[in-house]
Design a protein around this motif. Structure first.
Motif, PDB file in Angstrom:
ATOM      1  N   ALA A   2       0.803  -1.220   0.000  1.00  0.00           N
ATOM      2  CA  ALA A   2       0.000   0.000   0.000  1.00  0.00           C
ATOM      3  C   ALA A   2       0.835   1.269   0.000  1.00  0.00           C
ATOM      4  CB  ALA A   2      -0.930  -0.011   1.207  1.00  0.00           C
ATOM      5  N   ASP A   3       2.130   1.150  -0.038  1.00  0.00           N
ATOM      6  CA  ASP A   3       2.945   2.371  -0.047  1.00  0.00           C
ATOM      7  C   ASP A   3       3.975   2.315  -1.168  1.00  0.00           C
ATOM      8  OD1 ASP A   3       3.937   0.252   1.417  1.00  0.00           O
ATOM      9  OD2 ASP A   3       5.255   1.508   2.624  1.00  0.00           O
ATOM     10  N   ARG A   8       1.470  11.112  -1.902  1.00  0.00           N
ATOM     11  CA  ARG A   8       2.230  10.985  -0.654  1.00  0.00           C
ATOM     12  C   ARG A   8       1.260  10.939   0.512  1.00  0.00           C
ATOM     13  NH1 ARG A   8       7.577  10.528  -1.667  1.00  0.00           N
ATOM     14  NH2 ARG A   8       8.128  11.562  -3.584  1.00  0.00           N
ATOM     15  N   ASP A   9       1.615  10.164   1.544  1.00  0.00           N
ATOM     16  CA  ASP A   9       0.780  10.138   2.736  1.00  0.00           C
ATOM     17  C   ASP A   9       1.212  11.245   3.697  1.00  0.00           C
ATOM     18  OD1 ASP A   9       3.073   9.226   3.945  1.00  0.00           O
ATOM     19  OD2 ASP A   9       2.324   7.212   4.343  1.00  0.00           O
ATOM     20  N   GLU A  13       5.565   9.744   2.725  1.00  0.00           N
ATOM     21  CA  GLU A  13       5.867   8.481   2.039  1.00  0.00           C
ATOM     22  C   GLU A  13       5.031   8.375   0.767  1.00  0.00           C
ATOM     23  OE1 GLU A  13       8.062   5.998   3.020  1.00  0.00           O
ATOM     24  OE2 GLU A  13       8.726   7.471   4.492  1.00  0.00           O
ATOM     25  N   PRO A  14       5.581   7.788  -0.300  1.00  0.00           N
ATOM     26  CA  PRO A  14       4.800   7.597  -1.523  1.00  0.00           C
ATOM     27  C   PRO A  14       3.660   6.596  -1.293  1.00  0.00           C
ATOM     28  CG  PRO A  14       7.079   6.879  -1.825  1.00  0.00           C
ATOM     29  CD  PRO A  14       6.945   7.357  -0.421  1.00  0.00           C
ATOM     30  N   ARG A  15       2.516   6.814  -1.986  1.00  0.00           N
ATOM     31  CA  ARG A  15       1.357   5.931  -1.854  1.00  0.00           C
ATOM     32  C   ARG A  15       0.973   5.361  -3.203  1.00  0.00           C
ATOM     33  NH1 ARG A  15      -3.535   8.320   1.393  1.00  0.00           N
ATOM     34  NH2 ARG A  15      -4.380   7.011  -0.226  1.00  0.00           N
ATOM     35  N   LEU A  16       0.371   4.177  -3.188  1.00  0.00           N
ATOM     36  CA  LEU A  16      -0.091   3.525  -4.415  1.00  0.00           C
ATOM     37  C   LEU A  16      -1.368   4.183  -4.945  1.00  0.00           C
ATOM     38  CD1 LEU A  16       0.174   1.240  -6.463  1.00  0.00           C
ATOM     39  CD2 LEU A  16      -1.189  -0.181  -4.940  1.00  0.00           C
ATOM     40  N   SER A  18      -4.546   7.346  -4.446  1.00  0.00           N
ATOM     41  CA  SER A  18      -4.837   8.672  -3.918  1.00  0.00           C
ATOM     42  C   SER A  18      -6.146   8.713  -3.146  1.00  0.00           C
ATOM     43  CB  SER A  18      -4.915   9.687  -5.057  1.00  0.00           C
ATOM     44  OG  SER A  18      -3.688   9.752  -5.718  1.00  0.00           O
ATOM     45  N   VAL A  43      -7.075  -2.223  -2.008  1.00  0.00           N
ATOM     46  CA  VAL A  43      -6.111  -1.400  -2.739  1.00  0.00           C
ATOM     47  C   VAL A  43      -6.350  -1.512  -4.243  1.00  0.00           C
ATOM     48  CG1 VAL A  43      -3.664  -1.089  -3.286  1.00  0.00           C
ATOM     49  CG2 VAL A  43      -4.382  -1.445  -0.918  1.00  0.00           C
ATOM     50  N   LYS A  47      -7.371   1.492  -6.778  1.00  0.00           N
ATOM     51  CA  LYS A  47      -6.554   1.803  -7.954  1.00  0.00           C
ATOM     52  C   LYS A  47      -7.388   1.715  -9.236  1.00  0.00           C
ATOM     53  CE  LYS A  47      -2.759   3.111  -9.728  1.00  0.00           C
ATOM     54  NZ  LYS A  47      -2.277   4.450  -9.462  1.00  0.00           N
TER      55      LYS A  47
END
Length: 131
Positions: A2-3, A8-9, A13-16, A18, A43, A47
């Motif tokens: 999930a990251d 970004r969260d 941190e980058p996120r898969l 939004s 997830v 997506k």
């Protein structure tokens, strides 16, 4: 999992995805057939939803009047839903906007037609009963 990418969260941190997973979980759980939701399914649904919305917006922008104005409008989306076979299932969700006065006029015309139809049916029933 999930990251990974796309956004970004809170910690940077980058996120898969939004879209907020908690909201998607609530929507999914609102179905009586769903008892539990796997994190991977959550997830993937998020997506897929993002990709669908992106495709709808891009298609509507390219095939609508958005290119000239460099903006995507509701009417672009509703035209896409009405005219594209792919998005036809959204026609009820994205109806064309009409003015309230025009809608009221349409309702009045429909009522008048229904009354005329009922009057003509009532008149023909009476003739048959007399024969």
């Amino acid at each position: 999992m999930a990251d990974a990418v796309a956004g970004r969260d809170k910690c940077g941190e980058p996120r898969l995805v939004s879209l907020p997973l908690s909201r998607i979980r609530v929507i999914m759980k609102s179905s009586p057939e769903v008892s539990s939701i796997n994190q991977e399914a959550l997830v993937l649904t998020a997506k897929a939803t993002e990709l669908f919305v992106q495709y709808l917006a891009t298609y509507s922008y390219r095939h609508g009047s958005g290119k000239e104005r460099k903006a995507l409008t509701y009417s672009d989306l509703s035209n896409t839903a009405e005219e594209s076979e792919t998005f036809q299932f959204l026609a009820d969700i994205l109806p064309k906007k009409i003015l309230a006065s025009k809608y009221l006029k349409m309702l009045k015309e429909k009522r008048d037609e229904d009354e005329e139809e009922n009057d003509s049916n009532d008149g023909s029933d009476g003739d048959e009963a007399e024969s």
